[in-house]
Design a protein around this motif. Structure first.
Motif, PDB file in Angstrom:
ATOM      1  N   ALA A   1       1.172   4.028  -3.095  1.00 31.99           N
ATOM      2  CA  ALA A   1       1.029   5.463  -2.841  1.00 31.99           C
ATOM      3  C   ALA A   1       2.242   6.222  -3.378  1.00 31.99           C
ATOM      4  O   ALA A   1       2.097   7.275  -4.015  1.00 31.99           O
ATOM      5  CB  ALA A   1       0.849   5.717  -1.347  1.00 31.99           C
ATOM      6  N   ASN A   2       3.423   5.695  -3.133  1.00 30.10           N
ATOM      7  CA  ASN A   2       4.639   6.337  -3.630  1.00 30.10           C
ATOM      8  C   ASN A   2       4.689   6.346  -5.152  1.00 30.10           C
ATOM      9  O   ASN A   2       5.180   7.305  -5.766  1.00 30.10           O
ATOM     10  CB  ASN A   2       5.874   5.628  -3.074  1.00 30.10           C
TER      11      ASN A   2
ATOM     12  N   VAL B   1      -4.873   2.199   4.212  1.00 24.43           N
ATOM     13  CA  VAL B   1      -3.455   2.584   4.267  1.00 24.43           C
ATOM     14  C   VAL B   1      -3.083   3.504   3.112  1.00 24.43           C
ATOM     15  O   VAL B   1      -2.513   4.587   3.308  1.00 24.43           O
ATOM     16  CB  VAL B   1      -2.556   1.329   4.255  1.00 24.43           C
ATOM     17  N   ILE B   2      -3.414   3.093   1.874  1.00 22.63           N
ATOM     18  CA  ILE B   2      -3.003   3.865   0.706  1.00 22.63           C
ATOM     19  C   ILE B   2      -3.726   5.214   0.637  1.00 22.63           C
ATOM     20  O   ILE B   2      -3.132   6.236   0.256  1.00 22.63           O
ATOM     21  CB  ILE B   2      -3.230   3.052  -0.592  1.00 22.63           C
TER      22      ILE B   2
ATOM     23  N   SER C   1       0.822  -1.200   0.000  1.00 18.47           N
ATOM     24  CA  SER C   1       0.000   0.000   0.000  1.00 18.47           C
ATOM     25  C   SER C   1       0.860   1.257   0.000  1.00 18.47           C
ATOM     26  O   SER C   1       0.581   2.225  -0.725  1.00 18.47           O
ATOM     27  CB  SER C   1      -0.934  -0.007   1.218  1.00 18.47           C
ATOM     28  N   ARG C   2       1.904   1.246   0.791  1.00 15.19           N
ATOM     29  CA  ARG C   2       2.813   2.393   0.809  1.00 15.19           C
ATOM     30  C   ARG C   2       3.535   2.529  -0.531  1.00 15.19           C
ATOM     31  O   ARG C   2       3.757   3.643  -1.025  1.00 15.19           O
ATOM     32  CB  ARG C   2       3.822   2.239   1.938  1.00 15.19           C
TER      33      ARG C   2
ATOM     34  N   GLN D   1      -4.753   7.038   3.163  1.00 13.71           N
ATOM     35  CA  GLN D   1      -4.159   7.928   4.160  1.00 13.71           C
ATOM     36  C   GLN D   1      -2.802   8.444   3.706  1.00 13.71           C
ATOM     37  O   GLN D   1      -2.470   9.626   3.911  1.00 13.71           O
ATOM     38  CB  GLN D   1      -4.026   7.193   5.505  1.00 13.71           C
ATOM     39  N   GLU D   2      -2.020   7.576   3.056  1.00 14.87           N
ATOM     40  CA  GLU D   2      -0.707   7.997   2.552  1.00 14.87           C
ATOM     41  C   GLU D   2      -0.866   9.111   1.512  1.00 14.87           C
ATOM     42  O   GLU D   2      -0.108  10.087   1.505  1.00 14.87           O
ATOM     43  CB  GLU D   2       0.016   6.801   1.930  1.00 14.87           C
TER      44      GLU D   2
ATOM     45  N   ASN E   1      -2.122  12.441   3.146  1.00 15.81           N
ATOM     46  CA  ASN E   1      -1.031  13.086   3.878  1.00 15.81           C
ATOM     47  C   ASN E   1      -0.071  13.804   2.933  1.00 15.81           C
ATOM     48  O   ASN E   1       0.573  14.791   3.308  1.00 15.81           O
ATOM     49  CB  ASN E   1      -0.257  12.048   4.698  1.00 15.81           C
TER      50      ASN E   1
END
Length: 490
Positions: A242-243, A269-270, A238-239, A272-273, A276
């Motif tokens: 997002a990246n 998770v994704i 997920s991170r 929220q990343e 943010n």
């Protein structure tokens, strides 16, 4: 023995309190518990799971049961330790699964998943390889049993209880395989199914290794003490997704996610990343796994009306397929699709008829590994070598669009009524079947994880072992001992 007597007395009380119609069932259960108790076949664990059997035993079956038992030797008595695999080989709720006739009746069409078939073969391949290796588990023969869950939660629960009981009649807290030692379970691939399995297997500390389950929920060792996996948690993917989105500067993004643990936990998770980092969410739509069309018409309507050109999809290929079918039907193009690992390398979604919709898709894939000889093994498979294996016949009929004339039940599975007869001269090596070295490697690794744990058990030296009471017998051990050896140390 004391627990067993308590349970039989409880059943007796229920039998007396129930109406006449239910007396017979409880009386049979009462007699059966007393019989098992008298034979001292008590499975000395908690009786909590006993009520699972009543829940599933009296539900009507709506899919066919597909099981396969296989051993690397002809005589089953020569198998010392058995591993069991739960996976979905058929998808009963696929596109076109409900075929309506003029009479209004429906029939269920089960579609064999090619990817899952290769994963099943990876387990068989690993076990055969281990049995041929004189340096790993010498004089010990591994066997296997494979259960098809058909992507149905109830089937996964039923299969788990069957495997614990050692027979198709579910008898919780008892094992009916006196000649074979059960080491553990490989699977399942679905988050919701595996989580429920892990709750049951954790009661008895039976090791469960998933090759495809990425839900972060199962990382909690206190709740799931005997669950392990050969794939990273969804938190990392997920991170990474997002990246990936932020790297290309996309700030207006839509989301599609399954309504199960896999989709919803990854979505949290994704999302929220991205928030943010200053990105905005255009829409969030849920793929309803309990519906035949997966809510596809509504989802496609939202996608068409949205100005977002980037859509993140957190789903599996069977659940996403109805949505892609609808997108193709309505000719929805010019979207950038961000794929999770569950469908990024799907053979089904790679078909030419979907290319105008999914062209340009970006995503993460499961890292593959080296499986020397596995491709040759897959391409050498042939129905004539395993005439009693219905799975290879189904695969053959699907790949070559033909009917295996010796297979009496092929008409029930083949949707193409105009298919020609299979000649037997077809070869998988010349077909369009692509050998998967990603998830299949995870299955292969899971089998070897069991093998090395059993190897540690085999070579335990009295006084130097990890257990307070010495070493365990390799042919008669408790499941928690396999969990401890190798797994917990790793």
């Amino acid at each position: 023995m004391e627990k067993c007597l308590i349970k039989s007395e409880t059943l007796k009380e229920k039998m007396l309190n129930e109406k006449h119609g239910s007396k017979r069932k409880y009386k049979e259960d009462y007699n059966r518990f007393n019989l098992i108790c008298s034979q001292k076949q008590v499975f000395q664990k908690t009786v909590e799971v006993v009520w699972y059997s009543y829940f599933f035993q009296y539900l009507s079956h709506f899919v066919a049961i597909h099981t396969i038992e296989g051993f690397t030797v002809v005589n089953n008595a020569e198998v010392d330790i058995i591993l069991k695999l739960l996976c979905f080989l058929h998808d009963p709720v696929n596109v076109g699964n409900l075929i309506y006739s003029s009479s209004g009746k429906s029939s269920l069409y089960l579609c064999l998943e090619r990817d899952q078939y290769q994963r099943m073969q990876a387990m068989i391949y690993a076990i055969e390889e281990i049995n041929k290796n004189p340096d790993l588990l010498p004089n010990i023969t591994l066997g296997y049993q494979i259960f098809d869950t058909c992507t149905v939660l109830r089937r996964a629960m039923e299969g788990t209880l069957w495997m614990l009981s050692g027979r198709k009649e579910i008898i919780p807290n008892y094992r009916c395989e006196p000649t074979v030692t059960f080491a553990g379970i490989v699977g399942d691939s679905g988050s919701t199914r595996s989580i429920q399995m892990a709750h049951i297997l954790g009661l008895y500390r039976y090791p469960q290794i998933s090759y495809f389950l990425t839900s972060p929920t199962l990382s909690n060792r206190k709740i799931f003490p005997s669950f392990f996996r050969t794939i990273p948690s969804d938190v990392f993917q997920s991170r990474g997704l997002a990246n990936l989105i932020l790297y290309f500067g996309w700030s207006w993004v839509g989301f599609l996610a399954n309504d199960n643990d896999y989709g919803q936990l990854s979505l949290q998770v994704i999302k929220q990343e991205l928030i943010n980092a200053g990105a905005c969410v255009a829409f969030i739509e849920t793929i309803m796994t309990g519906q035949a069309n997966r809510n596809a018409p509504h989802i496609v309507k939202v996608i068409k009306e949205s100005t977002a050109k980037v859509v993140v999809v957190l789903s599996s290929n069977p659940d996403l397929l109805p949505v892609v079918e609808e997108l193709a039907r309505q000719n929805v193009t010019d979207r950038i699709w961000i794929a999770s690992e569950a469908w990024s390398t799907s053979n089904i979604l790679s078909k030419e008829k979907y290319q105008h919709v999914l062209v340009g898709t970006l995503g993460f894939a499961v890292r593959g590994g080296q499986l020397p000889g596995f491709a040759q093994y897959i391409y050498s498979l042939h129905p004539s070598k395993a005439p009693n294996n219905s799975f290879i016949i189904e695969l053959w009929e699907e790949i070559f669009s033909c009917k295996w004339t010796n297979n009496l039940s092929s008409d029930d599975r083949t949707s193409n009524t105009t298919a020609h007869d299979c000649t037997g001269e077809e070869t998988l090596g010349k077909s369009k079947l692509k050998v998967d070295f990603g998830i299949t490697f995870n299955v292969y690794t899971a089998v070897y994880a069991f093998a090395w744990a059993l190897e540690s058990l085999l070579h335990c030296q009295p006084g130097k072992g990890p257990f307070h009471n010495g070493c365990a017998n390799i042919l008669s051990f408790d499941p928690w001992q396999v969990c401890y050896l190798h797994f917990s140390q790793s």
